[in-house]
Motif scaffolding. Structure first.
Motif, short mmCIF file in Angstrom:
data_model
loop_
_atom_site.label_atom_id
_atom_site.label_comp_id
_atom_site.label_asym_id
_atom_site.label_seq_id
_atom_site.Cartn_x
_atom_site.Cartn_y
_atom_site.Cartn_z
N ALA A 70 -6.82 0.69 -15.53
CA ALA A 70 -6.92 1.89 -16.38
C ALA A 70 -8.29 2.53 -16.24
O ALA A 70 -8.41 3.76 -16.14
CB ALA A 70 -6.64 1.53 -17.84
N GLY A 71 -9.34 1.71 -16.20
CA GLY A 71 -10.69 2.22 -16.03
C GLY A 71 -10.85 2.97 -14.72
O GLY A 71 -11.48 4.04 -14.67
N LEU A 72 -10.29 2.42 -13.64
CA LEU A 72 -10.37 3.09 -12.32
C LEU A 72 -9.64 4.43 -12.34
O LEU A 72 -10.13 5.42 -11.79
CB LEU A 72 -9.77 2.19 -11.24
N VAL A 73 -8.47 4.47 -12.98
CA VAL A 73 -7.70 5.71 -13.06
C VAL A 73 -8.47 6.76 -13.86
O VAL A 73 -8.56 7.93 -13.46
CB VAL A 73 -6.31 5.47 -13.67
N VAL A 156 -0.27 10.95 -9.22
CA VAL A 156 0.80 10.28 -9.96
C VAL A 156 1.42 9.17 -9.10
O VAL A 156 1.67 8.06 -9.58
CB VAL A 156 1.88 11.28 -10.43
N PHE A 157 1.64 9.45 -7.81
CA PHE A 157 2.16 8.43 -6.90
C PHE A 157 1.21 7.24 -6.84
O PHE A 157 1.63 6.08 -6.92
CB PHE A 157 2.36 9.01 -5.49
N SER A 158 -0.10 7.51 -6.69
CA SER A 158 -1.09 6.44 -6.58
C SER A 158 -1.16 5.59 -7.85
O SER A 158 -1.27 4.36 -7.78
CB SER A 158 -2.47 7.02 -6.28
N ILE A 159 -1.12 6.25 -8.99
CA ILE A 159 -1.14 5.51 -10.26
C ILE A 159 0.09 4.62 -10.35
O ILE A 159 -0.01 3.44 -10.71
CB ILE A 159 -1.21 6.48 -11.46
N SER A 160 1.25 5.16 -10.00
CA SER A 160 2.48 4.37 -10.04
C SER A 160 2.41 3.18 -9.10
O SER A 160 2.78 2.06 -9.46
CB SER A 160 3.68 5.25 -9.68
N TYR A 161 1.90 3.41 -7.88
CA TYR A 161 1.80 2.31 -6.91
C TYR A 161 0.84 1.24 -7.43
O TYR A 161 1.10 0.04 -7.31
CB TYR A 161 1.34 2.84 -5.55
#
Length: 197
Positions: A70-73, A156-161
Motif C-alpha cells: 500500500a505504501g509503494l502504491v 490499475v493493472f499494476s496494482i491488481s498484479y
C-alpha cells in the motif's frame, strides 16, 4: 408498513451530472454486493477452501506485506501526481463526488467493503482460475472509468498484479484486502481533506 414494488426498479445509463449522493451510494453498495455474491459463488464452485482464503497463520507478514505494498502504491500516486497532467488521472469526477463530503468513518466503511468484495472476487475466485496476469487484465477492464487513459489503465493493472502477487506470497486473502483498504482509505481521505484546505 409500505410494501416494496420491484417493478419500479429501472436500470439506465446515468451520466455524472445525473448522479446525486444517494444514487451514487446505492450504485456503489449494489455493485459491491453483486461482486461479493459472484465471488462467493465462484469460490464455492471451484471447491476452493474458503476458510483457507482468510488464513491468519502468516501473522505479522500479512500486515508487513499489505502495508508495504500500500505504501509503494501511495508513493507511486504521489509521484504520478507531480509529473502526470491532472486530466490524465481524471476518473470523470466519481471519486471526488464519492469522498469529498463524506465523514472519515464512512470513507473507512466504503474502503473496507470495496476491499473485501473485490478481493474475494478477483484474488479469491478469478485469480484461482486464470492466474494473476489475466485477473489483472479483467480487473483493469472492470474499472471502466480509467480506460480513457493508458497511464491510469496501466496503474490499475499494476496494482491488481501486485495485489495478486502479495496474495500468492502470503497465502492469505487478508493481505491484499488490507493493502486495498489502506490504498482506498488514504486516497479517499486525501480527496476529503484536500477540499477543506
Amino acid at each position: 408498513m409500505k410494501k416494496f414494488d420491484w417493478r419500479n426498479i429501472r436500470l439506465r445509463k446515468v451520466s455524472i451530472e445525473d448522479l446525486n449522493d444517494r444514487l451514487l451510494l446505492i450504485n456503489l453498495y449494489a455493485t459491491q454486493a453483486i461482486t461479493l455474491v459472484i465471488g462467493l459463488i465462484i469460490v464455492y464452485l471451484q471447491k476452493n477452501n474458503d476458510l483457507h482464503l482468510f488464513d491468519l497463520s502468516a501473522g505479522w507478514i500479512i500486515v508487513v506485506w499489505g502495508g508495504l505494498f500500500a505504501g509503494l502504491v501511495l508513493l507511486a500516486d504521489v509521484f504520478a501526481g507531480r509529473w502526470v497532467p491532472e486530466e490524465v488521472t481524471d476518473d470523470g469526477g466519481i471519486n471526488q463526488m464519492l469522498f469529498e463530503n463524506r465523514p472519515l468513518w464512512h470513507i473507512a466503511v466504503i474502503s473496507l467493503i470495496v476491499a473485501v468484495c473485490e478481493e474475494i472476487l478477483f484474488r479469491g475466485a478469478v485469480q484461482h482460475a486464470i492466474g494473476p496476469y489475466w485477473t489483472s487484465i479483467v480487473f483493469a477492464a472492470v474499472h471502466v472509468r480509467y480506460l480513457k487513459h493508458w497511464i491510469m489503465t496501466g496503474l490499475v493493472f499494476s496494482i491488481s498484479y501486485g495485489l495478486g502477487w502479495i496474495y500468492i506470497r502470503t497465502g492469505t486473502l487478508l493481505t491484499p484486502i488490507l493493502a486495498h483498504f489502506i490504498i482506498d482509505f488514504v486516497m479517499g481521505s486525501i480527496i476529503r481533506f484536500r477540499r477543506e484546505s
